[in-house]
Design a protein around this motif. Structure first.
Motif, PDB file in Angstrom:
ATOM      1  N   ARG A 254       0.869  -1.178   0.000  1.00 23.85           N
ATOM      2  CA  ARG A 254       0.000   0.000   0.000  1.00 23.85           C
ATOM      3  C   ARG A 254       0.901   1.223   0.000  1.00 23.85           C
ATOM      4  N   ALA A 255       0.799   2.047  -1.033  1.00 26.04           N
ATOM      5  CA  ALA A 255       1.606   3.254  -1.150  1.00 26.04           C
ATOM      6  C   ALA A 255       0.770   4.470  -0.771  1.00 26.04           C
ATOM      7  N   GLU A 256       1.187   5.167   0.282  1.00 30.01           N
ATOM      8  CA  GLU A 256       0.544   6.415   0.669  1.00 30.01           C
ATOM      9  C   GLU A 256       1.262   7.542  -0.061  1.00 30.01           C
ATOM     10  N   LEU A 257       0.578   8.207  -0.972  1.00 32.51           N
ATOM     11  CA  LEU A 257       1.206   9.185  -1.834  1.00 32.51           C
ATOM     12  C   LEU A 257       1.530  10.465  -1.075  1.00 32.51           C
ATOM     13  N   GLY A 275      13.930   5.178 -11.154  1.00 38.39           N
ATOM     14  CA  GLY A 275      13.986   4.580  -9.831  1.00 38.39           C
ATOM     15  C   GLY A 275      12.648   4.584  -9.122  1.00 38.39           C
ATOM     16  N   ALA A 276      11.601   5.103  -9.765  1.00 40.90           N
ATOM     17  CA  ALA A 276      10.268   5.111  -9.177  1.00 40.90           C
ATOM     18  C   ALA A 276       9.700   3.690  -9.149  1.00 40.90           C
ATOM     19  N   LEU A 277       8.764   3.458  -8.222  1.00 43.33           N
ATOM     20  CA  LEU A 277       8.165   2.148  -8.044  1.00 43.33           C
ATOM     21  C   LEU A 277       6.892   2.027  -8.878  1.00 43.33           C
ATOM     22  N   VAL A 278       6.787   0.934  -9.629  1.00 40.30           N
ATOM     23  CA  VAL A 278       5.598   0.673 -10.431  1.00 40.30           C
ATOM     24  C   VAL A 278       4.748  -0.372  -9.715  1.00 40.30           C
ATOM     25  N   ILE A 279       3.486  -0.013  -9.459  1.00 38.55           N
ATOM     26  CA  ILE A 279       2.554  -0.896  -8.746  1.00 38.55           C
ATOM     27  C   ILE A 279       1.419  -1.289  -9.683  1.00 38.55           C
ATOM     28  N   ARG A 280       1.128  -2.586  -9.754  1.00 42.09           N
ATOM     29  CA  ARG A 280      -0.013  -3.069 -10.541  1.00 42.09           C
ATOM     30  C   ARG A 280      -1.194  -3.271  -9.592  1.00 42.09           C
ATOM     31  N   THR A 281      -2.249  -2.519  -9.813  1.00 42.80           N
ATOM     32  CA  THR A 281      -3.413  -2.591  -8.945  1.00 42.80           C
ATOM     33  C   THR A 281      -4.218  -3.853  -9.220  1.00 42.80           C
ATOM     34  N   ASP A 282      -5.195  -4.114  -8.359  1.00 42.24           N
ATOM     35  CA  ASP A 282      -6.045  -5.291  -8.546  1.00 42.24           C
ATOM     36  C   ASP A 282      -6.846  -5.206  -9.837  1.00 42.24           C
ATOM     37  N   ALA A 283      -7.038  -3.983 -10.339  1.00 38.11           N
ATOM     38  CA  ALA A 283      -7.759  -3.796 -11.596  1.00 38.11           C
ATOM     39  C   ALA A 283      -6.854  -3.971 -12.815  1.00 38.11           C
ATOM     40  N   GLY A 284      -5.561  -4.238 -12.579  1.00 35.44           N
ATOM     41  CA  GLY A 284      -4.628  -4.445 -13.678  1.00 35.44           C
ATOM     42  C   GLY A 284      -3.966  -3.180 -14.175  1.00 35.44           C
ATOM     43  N   GLU A 285      -4.238  -2.043 -13.541  1.00 39.10           N
ATOM     44  CA  GLU A 285      -3.637  -0.768 -13.946  1.00 39.10           C
ATOM     45  C   GLU A 285      -2.264  -0.629 -13.314  1.00 39.10           C
ATOM     46  N   GLU A 286      -1.297  -0.129 -14.082  1.00 40.31           N
ATOM     47  CA  GLU A 286       0.037   0.116 -13.544  1.00 40.31           C
ATOM     48  C   GLU A 286       0.178   1.584 -13.171  1.00 40.31           C
ATOM     49  N   ARG A 287       0.506   1.823 -11.897  1.00 37.78           N
ATOM     50  CA  ARG A 287       0.674   3.173 -11.373  1.00 37.78           C
ATOM     51  C   ARG A 287       2.110   3.363 -10.924  1.00 37.78           C
ATOM     52  N   THR A 288       2.654   4.550 -11.167  1.00 39.75           N
ATOM     53  CA  THR A 288       4.035   4.844 -10.809  1.00 39.75           C
ATOM     54  C   THR A 288       4.077   5.741  -9.587  1.00 39.75           C
ATOM     55  N   VAL A 289       4.892   5.356  -8.601  1.00 37.97           N
ATOM     56  CA  VAL A 289       5.039   6.112  -7.360  1.00 37.97           C
ATOM     57  C   VAL A 289       6.473   6.629  -7.284  1.00 37.97           C
ATOM     58  N   ALA A 290       6.627   7.945  -7.362  1.00 35.83           N
ATOM     59  CA  ALA A 290       7.954   8.546  -7.278  1.00 35.83           C
ATOM     60  C   ALA A 290       8.304   8.938  -5.855  1.00 35.83           C
ATOM     61  N   ALA A 291       7.286   9.230  -5.033  1.00 36.16           N
ATOM     62  CA  ALA A 291       7.516   9.628  -3.647  1.00 36.16           C
ATOM     63  C   ALA A 291       6.319   9.216  -2.816  1.00 36.16           C
ATOM     64  N   GLY A 292       6.580   8.804  -1.583  1.00 34.53           N
ATOM     65  CA  GLY A 292       5.499   8.392  -0.699  1.00 34.53           C
ATOM     66  C   GLY A 292       5.956   7.277   0.214  1.00 34.53           C
ATOM     67  N   ASP A 293       5.098   6.892   1.143  1.00 37.32           N
ATOM     68  CA  ASP A 293       5.391   5.807   2.080  1.00 37.32           C
ATOM     69  C   ASP A 293       4.804   4.511   1.552  1.00 37.32           C
ATOM     70  N   VAL A 294       5.613   3.468   1.537  1.00 36.80           N
ATOM     71  CA  VAL A 294       5.174   2.173   1.059  1.00 36.80           C
ATOM     72  C   VAL A 294       5.124   1.197   2.228  1.00 36.80           C
ATOM     73  N   HIS A 295       3.987   0.532   2.385  1.00 33.89           N
ATOM     74  CA  HIS A 295       3.807  -0.467   3.440  1.00 33.89           C
ATOM     75  C   HIS A 295       3.663  -1.833   2.807  1.00 33.89           C
ATOM     76  N   HIS A 296       4.408  -2.809   3.320  1.00 31.01           N
ATOM     77  CA  HIS A 296       4.290  -4.178   2.844  1.00 31.01           C
ATOM     78  C   HIS A 296       3.080  -4.820   3.518  1.00 31.01           C
ATOM     79  N   LEU A 297       2.234  -5.442   2.733  1.00 27.57           N
ATOM     80  CA  LEU A 297       1.003  -6.046   3.250  1.00 27.57           C
ATOM     81  C   LEU A 297       1.149  -7.559   3.313  1.00 27.57           C
ATOM     82  N   ARG A 298       0.553  -8.140   4.318  1.00 35.35           N
ATOM     83  CA  ARG A 298       0.539  -9.599   4.404  1.00 35.35           C
ATOM     84  C   ARG A 298      -0.459 -10.150   3.392  1.00 35.35           C
ATOM     85  N   ARG A 299      -0.052 -11.212   2.745  1.00 34.04           N
ATOM     86  CA  ARG A 299      -0.971 -11.852   1.778  1.00 34.04           C
ATOM     87  C   ARG A 299      -2.025 -12.651   2.556  1.00 34.04           C
ATOM     88  N   SER A 300      -3.247 -12.543   2.067  1.00 36.49           N
ATOM     89  CA  SER A 300      -4.334 -13.252   2.753  1.00 36.49           C
ATOM     90  C   SER A 300      -4.337 -14.731   2.377  1.00 36.49           C
TER      91      SER A 300
END
Length: 300
Positions: A254-257, A275-300
């Motif tokens: 989870r990236a808090e922008l 060097g930005a982080l690319v995140i693929r959402t559950d909808a299949g969209e790829e979003r780029t995060v250049a700055a923000g806090d990233v939290h690692h989530l436990r897989r269900s």
């Protein structure tokens, strides 16, 4: 009694100067001010080290504290010959360098379950040392903690471009790269439960002087390879090295922008050219995060 750094042994090839001070509010703040006041006095690379940082700064204005002589706190001045848009790779480069240096040390099984040799790998395929995007160095630990999973933070990295430098024809901007590495703190001396130290992680007694010299040498060598490739993370091998030690890539996050611009949840799939982080959402969209806090989530 924690030993002081042996200043007469801090000799690193290629460095213009390495200053060690007894106390500093923040080595990054102090070095940025010194370079602005007299740029010629600080050739690249140079470094400022303190035995006790009293008002250390992390990302987003967070504080960073450690008892005297319990950590390595150093800021390195660089003038990277790379395009400005590639400077986002610097904290990643530094994080990978810290992992390489620490992986030379044999570790036992301390309070946080250190692995036999850093980088040897665990059942989940992730080694006991890793880098959380973009600027935290982690060690394996149990039990899991929210935001870091089965890791604890052992080092933080902060990069700052020095204002007012690199403005003339042919001039390169100065960048200050700060590294704070927890070495001998006890559990009671740590500011948060998600942090640890090398001692607690089972590394035993570490010679901070030798560790500092090795770290400075490794950071500058990595930066040199990156510069020779013109800042290209693939040609320099930096992209592959960072991916190999990443605790974030392949993880649900989870990236808090920045600036309260919302959040993105999905799988961290790669790093882009900056060097930005690319995140693929559950909808299949790829979003780029250049700055923000990233939290690692436990897989269900």
């Amino acid at each position: 009694m924690r030993e002081s750094l042996r200043t007469d042994e801090i000799k690193v090839s290629g460095f213009g100067r390495v200053d060690v001070v007894g106390e500093s509010p923040s080595t990054n703040t102090a070095l940025v001010a010194a370079v602005r006041a007299d740029p010629g006095a600080w050739p690249a690379p140079s470094a400022l080290v303190t035995e006790h940082q009293t008002a250390g700064r992390g990302r987003a204005g967070r504080s960073w504290e450690a008892p005297p002589r319990a950590a390595l706190t150093v800021s390195v001045l660089l003038r990277p010959a790379v395009p400005a848009e590639r400077l986002g790779w610097l904290p990643l480069l530094a994080g990978a360098a810290v992992v390489r240096v620490l992986s030379r040390y044999d570790t036992g099984h301390g309070a946080y379950g250190g692995a036999a040799v850093a980088g040897s790998g665990d059942d989940d395929g992730t080694g006991p040392l890793a880098v959380k995007w973009p600027n935290d160095v982690l060690v394996k630990a149990e039990p899991p903690r929210d935001g870091l999973g089965t890791f604890r933070k052992v080092a933080g990295i902060l990069t700052e471009v020095v204002p007012g430098t690199g403005t003339g024809p042919g001039e390169r901007a100065a960048v200050v790269l700060g590294i704070g590495l927890n070495v001998s703190q006890t559990e009671q001396e740590l500011p948060v439960e998600t942090a640890t130290s090398l001692a607690l992680a089972g590394f035993g007694e570490i010679d901070r002087t030798a560790l500092l010299v090795a770290l400075l040498d490794e950071v500058v060598a990595a930066a040199g390879r990156w510069e020779l490739a013109g800042g290209d993370p693939d040609a320099s091998g930096l992209a592959a090295e960072c991916a190999a030690v990443s605790a974030t890539l392949g993880t649900r996050v989870r990236a808090e922008l920045a600036a309260g611009a919302g959040e993105i949840v999905g799988e961290a799939v790669r790093l882009d050219a900056t060097g930005a982080l690319v995140i693929r959402t559950d909808a299949g969209e790829e979003r780029t995060v250049a700055a923000g806090d990233v939290h690692h989530l436990r897989r269900s």
